[in-house]
Design a protein around this motif. Structure first.
Motif, PDB file in Angstrom:
ATOM      1  N   MET A  31       0.840  -1.113   0.130  1.00 23.60           N
ATOM      2  CA  MET A  31      -0.064   0.069  -0.026  1.00 23.60           C
ATOM      3  C   MET A  31       0.799   1.186  -0.216  1.00 23.60           C
ATOM      4  N   TYR A  45      -1.581   9.770   2.693  1.00 27.83           N
ATOM      5  CA  TYR A  45      -1.679   8.760   3.433  1.00 27.83           C
ATOM      6  C   TYR A  45      -3.321   8.801   4.045  1.00 27.83           C
ATOM      7  N   SER A  49      -7.126   7.401  -0.406  1.00 24.84           N
ATOM      8  CA  SER A  49      -5.874   7.270  -1.273  1.00 24.84           C
ATOM      9  C   SER A  49      -5.788   5.652  -1.266  1.00 24.84           C
ATOM     10  N   TRP A  50      -6.037   5.024  -0.114  1.00 24.30           N
ATOM     11  CA  TRP A  50      -5.712   3.572  -0.179  1.00 24.30           C
ATOM     12  C   TRP A  50      -6.818   2.829  -0.845  1.00 24.30           C
ATOM     13  N   GLN A  53      -6.348   3.031  -4.455  1.00 21.94           N
ATOM     14  CA  GLN A  53      -5.317   2.073  -4.867  1.00 21.94           C
ATOM     15  C   GLN A  53      -5.852   0.765  -4.998  1.00 21.94           C
ATOM     16  N   ILE A  77      -8.314  -1.614   5.966  1.00 20.45           N
ATOM     17  CA  ILE A  77      -8.511  -1.384   4.468  1.00 20.45           C
ATOM     18  C   ILE A  77      -9.611  -2.323   4.075  1.00 20.45           C
TER      19      ILE A  77
END
Length: 108
Positions: A31, A45, A49-50, A53, A77
């Protein structure tokens, strides 16, 4: 993911991936900000955003729906994916997950 900043998905999952791959396709991404990924700065961060992704990776690999195994930070997540993108998540497995308030079991 788990074990703190700097750890790679490979370091966490390398011993389990051969067993998992006997029954499923296994993808263990680093990640953003962890492992061998880029470190663009603290403004990137965040959960959005994660999640972007993860969804971007799924789209790039033409994965419509998946099972997620989340360890520690990866558990948070996985939970967020299931909440915000329920149509993309079939099942989740959580291990020592961040994002949950669980007490210790009697055996621990």
């Amino acid at each position: 993911h788990g074990s703190g900043p700097g750890v790679s998905a490979w370091a966490n999952w390398r011993l389990a991936m051969p067993n998992f791959s006997e029954v499923a396709r296994v993808i263990a991404p680093d990640m953003l900000g962890f492992g061998y990924s880029e470190r663009p700065g603290k403004d990137y961060y965040n959960m959005e955003s994660w999640l972007d992704q993860v969804v971007g990776l799924m789209d790039a690999l033409d994965i419509e729906r998946t099972d997620l195994v989340g360890n520690s930070f990866g558990g948070a997540i996985s939970l967020a994916m299931a909440i915000r993108h329920p149509d993309r998540v079939r099942r989740i497995v959580l291990m020592g997950s961040a994002g949950l308030a669980l007490g210790l079991s009697e055996g621990l």
